[in-house]
Design a protein around this motif. Structure first.
Motif, mmCIF file in Angstrom:
data_model
loop_
_atom_site.group_PDB
_atom_site.id
_atom_site.type_symbol
_atom_site.label_atom_id
_atom_site.label_comp_id
_atom_site.label_asym_id
_atom_site.label_seq_id
_atom_site.Cartn_x
_atom_site.Cartn_y
_atom_site.Cartn_z
ATOM 1 N N LEU A 175 -5.983 -0.938 0.811
ATOM 2 C CA LEU A 175 -5.595 -2.239 0.246
ATOM 3 C C LEU A 175 -6.149 -2.470 -1.158
ATOM 4 C CD1 LEU A 175 -6.064 -4.515 3.410
ATOM 5 C CD2 LEU A 175 -3.999 -3.335 2.622
ATOM 6 N N LYS A 176 -6.490 -1.422 -1.842
ATOM 7 C CA LYS A 176 -7.106 -1.575 -3.166
ATOM 8 C C LYS A 176 -6.158 -2.299 -4.133
ATOM 9 C CE LYS A 176 -5.590 2.996 -4.729
ATOM 10 N NZ LYS A 176 -6.017 4.298 -5.272
ATOM 11 N N GLY A 177 -6.759 -3.122 -4.957
ATOM 12 C CA GLY A 177 -5.995 -3.822 -5.996
ATOM 13 C C GLY A 177 -5.105 -4.915 -5.462
ATOM 14 N N LYS A 188 -10.601 -1.157 2.631
ATOM 15 C CA LYS A 188 -10.823 -1.947 1.406
ATOM 16 C C LYS A 188 -10.619 -1.092 0.148
ATOM 17 C CE LYS A 188 -14.693 -4.035 1.761
ATOM 18 N NZ LYS A 188 -16.150 -4.334 1.706
ATOM 19 N N ARG A 189 -11.178 0.105 0.175
ATOM 20 C CA ARG A 189 -11.227 0.924 -1.041
ATOM 21 C C ARG A 189 -9.957 1.725 -1.302
ATOM 22 N NH1 ARG A 189 -16.159 5.142 -2.496
ATOM 23 N NH2 ARG A 189 -15.366 5.822 -4.520
ATOM 24 N N TYR A 190 -9.327 2.214 -0.224
ATOM 25 C CA TYR A 190 -8.196 3.129 -0.409
ATOM 26 C C TYR A 190 -6.852 2.560 0.041
ATOM 27 C CZ TYR A 190 -12.002 6.508 -0.867
ATOM 28 O OH TYR A 190 -13.146 7.164 -1.261
ATOM 29 N N TRP A 241 -11.125 -6.122 8.494
ATOM 30 C CA TRP A 241 -10.321 -5.337 7.562
ATOM 31 C C TRP A 241 -9.146 -4.650 8.247
ATOM 32 C CZ3 TRP A 241 -10.024 -5.529 2.443
ATOM 33 C CH2 TRP A 241 -11.009 -6.273 1.790
ATOM 34 N N GLU A 272 -14.664 -0.089 4.871
ATOM 35 C CA GLU A 272 -14.753 0.413 3.497
ATOM 36 C C GLU A 272 -13.532 1.251 3.137
ATOM 37 O OE1 GLU A 272 -16.503 1.026 -0.307
ATOM 38 O OE2 GLU A 272 -16.866 -0.458 1.284
ATOM 39 N N TYR A 294 -0.069 3.786 1.456
ATOM 40 C CA TYR A 294 -0.326 4.313 2.794
ATOM 41 C C TYR A 294 0.273 3.383 3.839
ATOM 42 C CZ TYR A 294 -3.517 7.352 0.298
ATOM 43 O OH TYR A 294 -4.045 8.269 -0.573
ATOM 44 N N THR A 345 -16.771 8.302 3.411
ATOM 45 C CA THR A 345 -17.057 6.876 3.393
ATOM 46 C C THR A 345 -18.454 6.606 3.950
ATOM 47 O OG1 THR A 345 -16.196 4.688 3.989
ATOM 48 C CG2 THR A 345 -15.971 6.427 5.654
ATOM 49 N N LYS A 349 -6.603 -7.323 8.164
ATOM 50 C CA LYS A 349 -6.014 -7.443 6.821
ATOM 51 C C LYS A 349 -4.982 -6.341 6.582
ATOM 52 C CE LYS A 349 -9.861 -9.828 4.549
ATOM 53 N NZ LYS A 349 -10.900 -9.774 3.500
ATOM 54 N N SER A 385 0.833 -1.199 0.000
ATOM 55 C CA SER A 385 0.000 0.000 0.000
ATOM 56 C C SER A 385 0.871 1.254 0.000
ATOM 57 C CB SER A 385 -0.902 0.004 1.235
ATOM 58 O OG SER A 385 -1.587 1.230 1.335
#
Length: 250
Positions: free
Chosen positions: A248-250, A244-246, A29, A241, A4, A231, A32, A2
């Protein structure tokens, strides 16, 4: 990996739902993110003793920002930095609370929390305590605005809130943002690598200074206006969210 490296989470109204619980989705999350090497840190107005059980629930051995930045912990029970609130101003704020009568008030010391029902004894012994934060709560807009105007006129305190009905006072220059800057220096990471998430005025400075500032769906409008993104609400697992979205995206 990431982009971040640190996720700084407010607690009430953000990580915690309206029942003051961490949802299974948020916990999943966060785990994760930790597994991916991202540091997850509380950034809260709560005192250490109040925040600690939630850190233990998540198994966090990471830094914590408590009392709106007046305390920075390298990890639970390991204090990195503490900034005291002058007893002179605690006395003045207590007298102001008594003058207005109706508002609830409280104050954090390094050891405990005092409030309208349980104040220090003797009441004049302010210098005997190590103060960190003072707060007022009232749904009377007139009283709250009068208190705000009076405290602002002193020009000596950092004034925020953690709900639309309260006021929170820290030493001038002390905020979640100042604590995050110190934490980044400690961890040797850049503020551009931080995600700050929150819902109230005590989160705005951190949200503005972080690489990504996220407001909760239930946030005060001023917080949403300051954020890079909004969010879901705290009852809709908004923290999960964000990760998940920002993060750990991809």
């Amino acid at each position: 990996m990431s982009k971040y490296k640190l996720v700084a989470l407010d607690m009430d109204g953000t990580l915690l739902n309206e029942q003051s619980e961490i949802s299974a989705e948020n916990a999943e999350w966060i785990r994760k993110a930790l597994d991916a090497g991202v540091i997850v840190s509380f950034s809260t107005g709560r005192g250490f003793q109040s925040a600690l059980p939630f850190a233990e629930q998540l198994g966090l051995d990471t830094p914590m920002i408590t009392v709106n930045g007046s305390e920075i912990w390298h990890k639970p029970h390991v204090l990195y930095k503490r900034t005291h609130l002058s007893s002179v101003y605690v006395k003045r704020m207590h007298e102001l609370a008594l003058k207005h009568g109706e508002p609830w008030f409280w104050a954090y010391t390094t050891d405990t929390v005092y409030n309208k029902e349980k104040w220090i004894d003797p009441a004049a012994g302010y210098d005997s305590y190590h103060w960190l934060k003072f707060g007022y709560y009232t749904e009377d807009d007139v009283a709250r605005n009068e208190i705000l105007a009076e405290v602002q006129s002193w020009g000596a305190l950092e004034i925020t809130n953690s709900s639309p009905w309260n006021l929170e006072m820290n030493p001038q220059g002390v905020s979640k943002a100042s604590a995050l800057r110190d934490l980044c220096e400690l961890l040797d990471i850049d503020m551009s690598s931080v995600v700050a998430v929150g819902d109230s005025l005590n989160d705005i400075a951190a949200i503005r200074e972080a690489g990504l500032g996220v407001a909760m769906g239930n946030a005060q409008q001023a917080v949403k206006d300051a954020a890079n993104a909004v969010t879901l609400t705290n009852d809709e697992h908004g923290v999960a969210e964000v990760i998940k979205r920002y993060v750990l995206k991809g």
